[in-house]
Each structure stands twice: as C-alpha cells, then as structure tokens.
Design an enzyme around this catalytic site. Structure first.
Site, PDB file in Angstrom:
ATOM      1  CG  HIS A  15      -1.848  -1.130   1.276  1.00 48.03           C
ATOM      2  ND1 HIS A  15      -3.115  -1.080   0.725  1.00 48.03           N
ATOM      3  CD2 HIS A  15      -1.707  -2.395   1.763  1.00 48.03           C
ATOM      4  CE1 HIS A  15      -3.710  -2.255   0.894  1.00 48.03           C
ATOM      5  NE2 HIS A  15      -2.875  -3.069   1.511  1.00 48.03           N
ATOM      6  CE  LYS A  95      -6.606  -7.524  -2.096  1.00 50.74           C
ATOM      7  NZ  LYS A  95      -5.819  -6.600  -1.284  1.00 50.74           N
ATOM      8  CG  HIS A 166      -3.391 -10.143   3.369  1.00 51.17           C
ATOM      9  ND1 HIS A 166      -4.590 -10.773   3.537  1.00 51.17           N
ATOM     10  CD2 HIS A 166      -3.676  -8.929   2.855  1.00 51.17           C
ATOM     11  CE1 HIS A 166      -5.550  -9.967   3.135  1.00 51.17           C
ATOM     12  NE2 HIS A 166      -5.032  -8.849   2.722  1.00 51.17           N
ATOM     13  CG  ASP A 238      -1.372  -6.045   3.805  1.00 45.86           C
ATOM     14  OD1 ASP A 238      -1.659  -5.072   3.090  1.00 45.86           O
ATOM     15  OD2 ASP A 238      -2.181  -6.576   4.585  1.00 45.86           O
TER      16      ASP A 238
HETATM   17  O1  DOR Z   1      -4.278  -4.249   7.802  1.00 42.37           O
HETATM   18  C1  DOR Z   1      -4.608  -3.959   6.668  1.00 42.37           C
HETATM   19  N1  DOR Z   1      -4.429  -2.717   6.182  1.00 42.37           N
HETATM   20  N2  DOR Z   1      -5.199  -4.889   5.896  1.00 42.37           N
HETATM   21  C2  DOR Z   1      -5.717  -4.596   4.696  1.00 42.37           C
HETATM   22  O2  DOR Z   1      -6.249  -5.466   4.078  1.00 42.37           O
HETATM   23  C3  DOR Z   1      -5.699  -3.218   4.197  1.00 42.37           C
HETATM   24  C4  DOR Z   1      -4.641  -2.444   4.803  1.00 42.37           C
HETATM   25  C5  DOR Z   1      -4.774  -0.952   4.578  1.00 42.37           C
HETATM   26  O3  DOR Z   1      -5.029  -0.538   3.447  1.00 42.37           O
HETATM   27  O4  DOR Z   1      -4.593  -0.201   5.536  1.00 42.37           O
HETATM   28 ZN    ZN Z   2      -3.291  -5.047   1.806  1.00 41.15          ZN
END
Ligand code: DOR
Ligand code: ZN
Length: 337
Positions: A15, A95, A166, A238
C-alpha cells in the site's frame, strides 16, 4: 553465512497511499525493492484505467531515480470486456475486496456469485485475481470461513490464477497446496507474531492489521512454508502505513508498516532457521515464475550487522511508526546496485 546477495527483491502486496503519505513512504520501498504490487484501495478506489495510469505516474514521480517497477492493480468491480482488453497490458491483476472487509473497501463485492461474468472474462484473458479473503464472521475465523469461496472459485475457474492475499492460517497453507491455480502472499508480521503480540499484553496498535495475527500453530505453518520456499508462496508485505494519529487513538486503523525493514528482518529470520538460501525464491523467484514477470535488475546485499530501526519515519508533514520501531535488528541492507 554473514551476507547474502538478493536479486530483484519483489514485494507482491504493498500500500503506497496517495499525496503526502505516498511521497513519504514510496522511497522507503523503491530504494530496496525492484518492484511491488500496488494495492488500489484509495478513496475513491482505482477502478478505471484513467485513474490507474494517473496513480502510476504519481508513484513514479515519488520514486525519483530509483530502479523500481510499480505493478499496478485495478480494484475489482464488474468490468466490461472492452475495459479489460484496454487495461490488460497496464495491470498485473485485479484485487477483490469483500465490501467492508478492511480499509477503504466499502466499494467492494457484496456477493461473489453476482460477479462471475467478470471472473470468466479474466480467466479467458489470463488476468490474475488477487483476493482479500475474509468473511464478516468472528474475527479469528474470517479467513478460515472464506476458504470455501477460494475453493469454489479455484474449481469453477480452473484457468483463473487466484492469489490468496496475506494468508494467516495453517488451513490456508493447506488449501494452497491442493489447487494448481491457487497461490498466496504472506506478510513479514504474520511470520513473526501471533495475536498475543497484538493484544495478549499491553495493546500494540502498530501490530494491528487485517487479517489479524492468529495462533502459534498458524504462524508455524506459515513460517515453514516460507522457509522452505514453497513454490506457491510469495512475499507480500502488506505494508500499510497510517498516520500516527490514526494508529495511537481509539478506533485504530488496521495496518502494519514494514517496508523499510522488511528485507533486513526477513534475512534475520531466514538466517535464524538456517534457510538463507531459500530467501531469493521467497522474495523474488516464486513471484517471477507465478506471474511470468521479469523484474528490473537490482542487486541488494544484506549483511549480518546492526540496524537500528528508526522510532518513526517523518516527512511531508506525515509521521509513520514502523514495526520494530527503535529496536536493533541483526541484519541490515548494506549495498544496493
Ligand atoms: O491491515 C490492513 N491494512 N489490511 C488490509 O487489508 C488493508 C490495509 C490498509 O489498506 O490499511
Ligand atoms: Zn493489503
């Protein structure tokens, strides 16, 4: 071994956010990784080619002169064939988020069977499907409950390449081994922590993520699969930065920020178990083979030497706390060429 040379390490789930946060965190990945799969859960989601290409340009501007390829992802919705044809050469995959399952997923899918025509087209066109596999059930059971959906999709669309993103459970590792078209990513934190580290003592918001870390036996199964470089398993951090104010508060956002230390910490972990030789496959070769990609060349040397993880990363008006903040790791990235 006191040193390992990695070739073109890849982060298959990342991200990068947008705007000022993106400017802060992007170089913290692009310095050491040769490429990363960029998640599309922005607000609004990246669900059309125009916004995807614009986002890609903002990322490449933020990476500066680093050798790095952003592998772009569209946010799953029902797409027309014309949209998929147009997007295909610009994306690694699409996704899918169940609606409301995690950060910025409100626009996700409410019922899988309603969107099967898009799965069918993706299968025929060779576009991979990446999935956040959690139901809306009890938090510890959400991934396990979703496995039946993975199995249904794997059977119904045998040529559709499906990545279980994940994974956090021994059951998911097991399912992955049973279908040729199922593969998975695993994060750094899920190889190291259990729910106890999040909430067993003092609550640690910086280890709170979705899916939540599970039991010791789950961590063990994930770790063994990673250490043996299971050919269906890839590293996907992740890494999910949130501003300090959204983590240290009531109503903590889900996400662990690991990008700047991931490679060093993985080297430390694989070294501890005498498996450094398998790190290259886990960090790059498996992903190259599974997705048929040839990453940009980048040689990263990781050495057995102290690395003090910064207490925080700051810049562009943002503050983000990494995993292991302020701790000293035994391994460090020592050269990047
Ligand atoms: O912990 C997470 N944060 N899991 C996710 O699936 C999304 C991610 C986020 O975008 O902050
Ligand atoms: Zn993610």
């Amino acid at each position: 071994m006191n040193e390992i040379t990695l070739h073109s390490p890849l982060d298959m789930h990342l991200h990068l956010r947008d705007e000022e946060m993106m400017k802060l965190v992007t170089p913290l990945t692009t310095e050491t990784f040769s490429g990363a799969v960029i998640m599309p859960n922005l607000v609004p989601p990246v669900d059309n080619l125009k916004s995807l290409l614009a986002y890609r340009e903002r990322i490449t501007a933020a990476q500066g002169s680093d050798v790095f390829e952003p592998y772009m992802m569209l946010f799953f919705r029902q797409y027309t064939e014309a949209e998929l044809v147009e997007a295909k050469e610009h994306i690694l995959g699409i996704k899918l988020y169940p609606a409301g399952a995690t950060t910025n997923s409100e626009a996700g899918v409410k019922a899988l069977d309603a969107v099967e025509p898009t799965f069918k087209m993706m299968e025929e066109m060779g576009i991979p499907l990446m999935v956040h596999g959690e139901t809306h059930g009890f938090v510890m059971d959400r991934e396990k409950e979703f496995l039946a959906s993975y199995e249904y999709l794997a059977k119904k669309f045998p040529k559709l390449q499906i990545t279980m993103e994940h994974i956090t459970t021994a059951d998911a590792v097991d399912l992955m081994g049973r279908y040729e078209n199922l593969r998975a990513t695993v994060t750094l934190q899920h190889l190291i922590i259990t729910l106890d580290d999040v909430a067993g003592g003092m609550l640690n918001p910086h280890l709170f993520c979705k899916p939540i870390a599970k039991r010791p036996e789950d961590r063990e199964a994930l770790l063994q699969a990673a250490l043996e470089a299971n050919p269906s398993l890839m590293f996907g951090s992740d890494s999910a930065p949130h501003p300090l104010s959204k983590k240290e508060c009531c109503g903590c956002a889900a996400g662990v920020f690991t990008s700047p230390l991931a490679i060093a910490r993985l080297a430390q972990l694989f070294d501890k178990h005498g498996k450094l030789d398998n790190l290259q496959a886990f960090l790059s070769d498996n992903a190259q083979r599974l997705y048929g990609i040839t990453p940009l060349e980048k040689k990263v040397i990781v050495s057995k030497q102290a690395f003090v993880v910064p207490a925080a990363y700051e810049g562009h008006g943002q503050t983000v706390i990494p995993m292991h903040a302020g701790e000293t790791l035994d391994w460090a990235v020592s050269s990047i060429t």
